[in-house]
Design an enzyme around this catalytic site. Sequence first.
Site, PDB file in Angstrom:
ATOM      1  N   HIS A 151       0.828  -1.196   0.000  1.00  0.00           N
ATOM      2  CA  HIS A 151       0.000   0.000   0.000  1.00  0.00           C
ATOM      3  C   HIS A 151       0.870   1.255   0.000  1.00  0.00           C
ATOM      4  CE1 HIS A 151      -3.867  -2.115   1.643  1.00  0.00           C
ATOM      5  NE2 HIS A 151      -3.400  -2.666   0.538  1.00  0.00           N
TER       6      HIS A 151
ATOM      7  N   GLU B 152       1.162   3.817   2.001  1.00  0.00           N
ATOM      8  CA  GLU B 152       1.841   4.166   3.238  1.00  0.00           C
ATOM      9  C   GLU B 152       3.130   3.361   3.401  1.00  0.00           C
ATOM     10  OE1 GLU B 152      -2.647   4.381   4.147  1.00  0.00           O
ATOM     11  OE2 GLU B 152      -1.296   3.285   2.821  1.00  0.00           O
TER      12      GLU B 152
ATOM     13  N   ALA C 101     -20.092  13.095 -26.574  1.00  0.00           N
ATOM     14  CA  ALA C 101     -19.542  14.354 -27.071  1.00  0.00           C
ATOM     15  C   ALA C 101     -20.639  15.019 -27.891  1.00  0.00           C
ATOM     16  CB  ALA C 101     -18.306  14.104 -27.929  1.00  0.00           C
TER      17      ALA C 101
ATOM     18  N   SER D 202     -19.977  13.294 -37.872  1.00  0.00           N
ATOM     19  CA  SER D 202     -19.684  13.552 -36.459  1.00  0.00           C
ATOM     20  C   SER D 202     -18.203  13.766 -36.167  1.00  0.00           C
ATOM     21  CB  SER D 202     -20.181  12.381 -35.598  1.00  0.00           C
ATOM     22  OG  SER D 202     -19.503  11.181 -35.945  1.00  0.00           O
TER      23      SER D 202
ATOM     24  N   TRP E 177     -14.949  16.066 -36.407  1.00  0.00           N
ATOM     25  CA  TRP E 177     -15.028  15.797 -34.963  1.00  0.00           C
ATOM     26  C   TRP E 177     -15.843  16.911 -34.321  1.00  0.00           C
ATOM     27  CZ3 TRP E 177     -13.378  11.232 -33.261  1.00  0.00           C
ATOM     28  CH2 TRP E 177     -12.424  10.553 -33.989  1.00  0.00           C
TER      29      TRP E 177
ATOM     30  N   ARG F 223     -10.461   6.276 -20.517  1.00  0.00           N
ATOM     31  CA  ARG F 223     -10.390   4.895 -20.999  1.00  0.00           C
ATOM     32  C   ARG F 223      -9.305   4.116 -20.249  1.00  0.00           C
ATOM     33  NH1 ARG F 223     -10.335   4.508 -27.599  1.00  0.00           N
ATOM     34  NH2 ARG F 223     -12.440   5.304 -28.043  1.00  0.00           N
TER      35      ARG F 223
ATOM     36  N   THR G 111     -21.999   1.307 -33.469  1.00  0.00           N
ATOM     37  CA  THR G 111     -20.711   1.992 -33.397  1.00  0.00           C
ATOM     38  C   THR G 111     -19.613   1.163 -34.053  1.00  0.00           C
ATOM     39  OG1 THR G 111     -21.343   3.151 -31.376  1.00  0.00           O
ATOM     40  CG2 THR G 111     -18.990   2.956 -31.817  1.00  0.00           C
TER      41      THR G 111
ATOM     42  N   GLU H 272     -19.155   4.023 -24.535  1.00  0.00           N
ATOM     43  CA  GLU H 272     -18.860   5.110 -25.467  1.00  0.00           C
ATOM     44  C   GLU H 272     -19.867   5.195 -26.612  1.00  0.00           C
ATOM     45  OE1 GLU H 272     -15.108   6.331 -26.670  1.00  0.00           O
ATOM     46  OE2 GLU H 272     -14.026   5.457 -24.996  1.00  0.00           O
TER      47      GLU H 272
ATOM     48  N   GLY I 143     -23.323   3.494 -29.040  1.00  0.00           N
ATOM     49  CA  GLY I 143     -23.946   4.705 -29.521  1.00  0.00           C
ATOM     50  C   GLY I 143     -25.086   5.208 -28.642  1.00  0.00           C
TER      51      GLY I 143
END
Length: 388
Positions: free
Chosen positions: A56, A58, A161, A175, A177, A191, A203, A304, A306
């Site tokens: 960890h 610490e 977006a 689309s 961009w 991501r 997509t 992401e 559609g």
Amino acid sequence: MDPPENLLHEHFMRRALAVARQGWGNTHPNPLVGVVIVEQGEVVAEGFHARDGEPHAEIMALHHLERLPRLGATLYVTLEPCSTQGRTGACTSAIIAAGIQHVVVGATDPNPVHAGHGFEVLRAAGVEVTEGVLADDCVDLNLIFNHWITTQTPLLAAKAAVTLDGKIATRTNDSEWITGEMARADVHRWRRLFPAIAVGAGTILGDNPSLTSRVDDEVWCPVRFVFDGLLRTVVDKSLPKVYTDEYKHRTIVVTTPHGGLGYMRKLQAMGVQVWNLPSSTMRAPLPDFRRKCAEAGITGVYFEGGALIISELIQFRQLDYLFVYRAPVLLGDEKARAVFKGLRTEKLVNAVRMKNVRHASFGPDQLMRGHVVYPEKLQVDETTFSLG
């Protein structure tokens, strides 16, 4: 004149947050944690949790110090130190053994079984504990872990977006961009955090994406989910990248019995995984998908697109978190493609909202993100499109 104590605490906690992010995307199912040790106003050691099963934060900071902390040293940590043995030992025990007398903490452990117990252990040993320094930032650091540890289910998040009027494409489906390079780079950063990415068949067929993360010249591939209830993405001889590239073994097609056993076998023969979820329609049931992810130990999924699958996530109250990148672009065309649809919201009281909202700017584009809050009454407009 020295700055006030609270400003000093915030200064060093910001450094601890930056240190914690060095483990970005590598610690699942554990949280991101960062530590700095300060002596006489100077950072003398740092540490972060790198990945599950390793020491960890610490422990790492104390190790990097290579000696015992000096009298008056303060340890800053973004998350309440663990107080149970586990695989790597209790961090509270290590702090006490090192002789540190002051610990400044950002967020309380979200696990209801342990929440606050680390503070009790430290104080019982005579250690001064200051809680809640930059607490909101420290909680936000672990969106995925916090949801997982409290619900034992994955955080289902979605990204969109959009233009100023909430469109994701023109009426001709143009689309690229909507947002600029800086915003798209931030998408790759998220991501990299999530252990899995998900998209719909549309997509895959329309964009043929790689669904990898590209940050600082590093290409990293999460688990890649493709929602395809009819296995439309397997019909053509020219198969999508996610079924043929070097990461194809990390692709999972989420389908239904309506997709056909032949296509399922074709995918499996290529090394692609298939989750065949029982369904009376041609769409994979999202609650069953969530349960399947939990069984597989997948703590978070970043959808992401559609628009159909993101809208369906909302309709079935399965979306936990939402990222919306908004560009200074106005289409003003009612036939342009909207990202959110399928609801019939007649009164604002019945609107879907967000809480714990955070904002960021990426050049001219803006990001608004937060947890999704559903109204008591969520009306679905059955005429918008068929879920079958």
